[in-house]
Write a protein that holds these residues in place. Sequence first.
Motif, PDB file in Angstrom:
ATOM      1  N   ALA A 141       0.833  -1.210   0.000  1.00 38.61           N
ATOM      2  CA  ALA A 141       0.000   0.000   0.000  1.00 38.61           C
ATOM      3  C   ALA A 141       0.868   1.262   0.000  1.00 38.61           C
ATOM      4  O   ALA A 141       0.536   2.252  -0.660  1.00 38.61           O
ATOM      5  N   ASP A 142       1.994   1.225   0.731  1.00 44.73           N
ATOM      6  CA  ASP A 142       2.894   2.386   0.780  1.00 44.73           C
ATOM      7  C   ASP A 142       3.550   2.631  -0.583  1.00 44.73           C
ATOM      8  O   ASP A 142       3.710   3.779  -1.016  1.00 44.73           O
ATOM      9  N   LEU A 143       3.917   1.536  -1.243  1.00 52.19           N
ATOM     10  CA  LEU A 143       4.521   1.677  -2.573  1.00 52.19           C
ATOM     11  C   LEU A 143       3.497   2.200  -3.579  1.00 52.19           C
ATOM     12  O   LEU A 143       3.830   3.006  -4.449  1.00 52.19           O
ATOM     13  N   GLN A 144       2.263   1.746  -3.439  1.00 51.35           N
ATOM     14  CA  GLN A 144       1.204   2.224  -4.332  1.00 51.35           C
ATOM     15  C   GLN A 144       0.976   3.727  -4.135  1.00 51.35           C
ATOM     16  O   GLN A 144       0.767   4.478  -5.092  1.00 51.35           O
ATOM     17  N   GLU A 145       1.076   4.152  -2.869  1.00 54.00           N
ATOM     18  CA  GLU A 145       0.947   5.587  -2.545  1.00 54.00           C
ATOM     19  C   GLU A 145       2.061   6.399  -3.228  1.00 54.00           C
ATOM     20  O   GLU A 145       1.828   7.505  -3.723  1.00 54.00           O
ATOM     21  N   LEU A 146       3.249   5.814  -3.238  1.00 50.83           N
ATOM     22  CA  LEU A 146       4.395   6.455  -3.889  1.00 50.83           C
ATOM     23  C   LEU A 146       4.160   6.575  -5.400  1.00 50.83           C
ATOM     24  O   LEU A 146       4.482   7.596  -6.009  1.00 50.83           O
ATOM     25  N   MET A 147       3.576   5.521  -6.002  1.00 49.72           N
ATOM     26  CA  MET A 147       3.247   5.554  -7.427  1.00 49.72           C
ATOM     27  C   MET A 147       2.211   6.645  -7.708  1.00 49.72           C
ATOM     28  O   MET A 147       2.311   7.384  -8.695  1.00 49.72           O
ATOM     29  N   ASP A 148       1.203   6.740  -6.819  1.00 50.36           N
ATOM     30  CA  ASP A 148       0.151   7.755  -6.995  1.00 50.36           C
ATOM     31  C   ASP A 148       0.733   9.156  -6.907  1.00 50.36           C
ATOM     32  O   ASP A 148       0.316  10.060  -7.643  1.00 50.36           O
ATOM     33  N   LEU A 149       1.717   9.335  -6.015  1.00 52.66           N
ATOM     34  CA  LEU A 149       2.370  10.639  -5.866  1.00 52.66           C
ATOM     35  C   LEU A 149       3.112  11.009  -7.146  1.00 52.66           C
ATOM     36  O   LEU A 149       3.153  12.190  -7.539  1.00 52.66           O
ATOM     37  N   MET A 150       3.684  10.009  -7.829  1.00 51.40           N
ATOM     38  CA  MET A 150       4.359  10.262  -9.115  1.00 51.40           C
ATOM     39  C   MET A 150       3.387  10.896 -10.109  1.00 51.40           C
ATOM     40  O   MET A 150       3.745  11.780 -10.870  1.00 51.40           O
ATOM     41  N   ASP A 151       2.133  10.398 -10.091  1.00 53.31           N
ATOM     42  CA  ASP A 151       1.114  10.927 -11.011  1.00 53.31           C
ATOM     43  C   ASP A 151       0.665  12.331 -10.623  1.00 53.31           C
ATOM     44  O   ASP A 151       0.503  13.202 -11.470  1.00 53.31           O
ATOM     45  N   TRP A 157       7.329  14.048  -5.575  1.00 49.60           N
ATOM     46  CA  TRP A 157       7.746  12.647  -5.416  1.00 49.60           C
ATOM     47  C   TRP A 157       9.274  12.545  -5.416  1.00 49.60           C
ATOM     48  O   TRP A 157       9.865  11.895  -4.556  1.00 49.60           O
ATOM     49  N   ALA A 158       9.905  13.228  -6.368  1.00 52.34           N
ATOM     50  CA  ALA A 158      11.372  13.191  -6.482  1.00 52.34           C
ATOM     51  C   ALA A 158      12.025  13.778  -5.236  1.00 52.34           C
ATOM     52  O   ALA A 158      13.013  13.244  -4.715  1.00 52.34           O
ATOM     53  N   GLN A 159      11.462  14.878  -4.749  1.00 56.48           N
ATOM     54  CA  GLN A 159      12.050  15.549  -3.581  1.00 56.48           C
ATOM     55  C   GLN A 159      11.831  14.760  -2.291  1.00 56.48           C
ATOM     56  O   GLN A 159      12.596  14.898  -1.339  1.00 56.48           O
ATOM     57  N   TYR A 160      10.806  13.920  -2.277  1.00 57.29           N
ATOM     58  CA  TYR A 160      10.568  13.048  -1.114  1.00 57.29           C
ATOM     59  C   TYR A 160      11.500  11.833  -1.157  1.00 57.29           C
ATOM     60  O   TYR A 160      12.112  11.450  -0.161  1.00 57.29           O
ATOM     61  N   LEU A 161      11.603  11.228  -2.336  1.00 54.49           N
ATOM     62  CA  LEU A 161      12.327   9.954  -2.453  1.00 54.49           C
ATOM     63  C   LEU A 161      13.848  10.120  -2.363  1.00 54.49           C
ATOM     64  O   LEU A 161      14.523   9.289  -1.750  1.00 54.49           O
ATOM     65  N   ALA A 162      14.384  11.172  -2.961  1.00 55.83           N
ATOM     66  CA  ALA A 162      15.846  11.326  -3.043  1.00 55.83           C
ATOM     67  C   ALA A 162      16.534  11.300  -1.670  1.00 55.83           C
ATOM     68  O   ALA A 162      17.487  10.535  -1.474  1.00 55.83           O
TER      69      ALA A 162
END
Length: 275
Positions: A141-151, A157-162
């Motif tokens: 579910a957390d990974l899916q949330e990350l995918m949704d943030l990409m959209d 998303w980039a600034q969160y993940l890096a």
Amino acid sequence: MHPSSDILTRNNVTITGTGEQVLLLAHGFGCNQQMWRFLLPLLSPNFRIVLFDYVGSGASDMQAYNKQRYASLDGYALDIIEICEALELENVILCGHSVSSIIGLLATQKIPQRIRAQIMICPSPCFLNLPPDYLGGFAKADLQELMDLMDKNYIGWAQYLAPLVIGDPDAGQYSAELSDSFCSTNPVTAKNFAKATFFSDYRALLPLNQHPVLLLQSERDALASLFIGEYMQAHMPQSELQVIEAKGHCLHMTHPQPVADQIHAFLQRLTQTME
């Protein structure tokens, strides 16, 4: 069948270094071959180094991008296979960062005669938590949330993940570079690569390994914990695990010297074994 020159242009292949031993460096998700530049001065005197960008990343030919081919890690492995064949490489040490460790394993199992050994920097065969036996680090579910943030907010998303990937608050310059790299990647190709990376499970590949493997892990890594390094070492024949005193998922950027030292020592052991 692509002419060799087309493949080398397609994947923006560059060759450097003066050694006889070929070292093929495969970058991770959201990155490009520039991420290896910290290691190059430490390895160039001893290796002939082959660098490239996966199609859809870096300065690769975007016209060659095929969404279906790159919807699974096999498509990226095919890039490696085609580069090795185009350059007629033999006896290759294949070094992959993060997901490219598994992409490299897929490639190696298709062209075992061309590969001598693998080096895996912060690898993971599966980023999902699959309890009770395997904790990859993320709930689905957390990974899916990350995918949704990409959209919804690609830059957000980039600034969160890096910073999560770099994993060291003192290494802000690397976080900024990684964020810029994410942002400069086409969102369509990035999301396709992200799905292939974060929702796959390649643990079944590990026992099939037939080549010497060096696993390099950080002491603390939010994306690939020590558990994962130990899991891979336990399930993959001919593998050894070396833990580097460091934080984060990009050892080749943040700690190039210990990574280079481990690569040189591994090659020395390989050579002694063959004598």
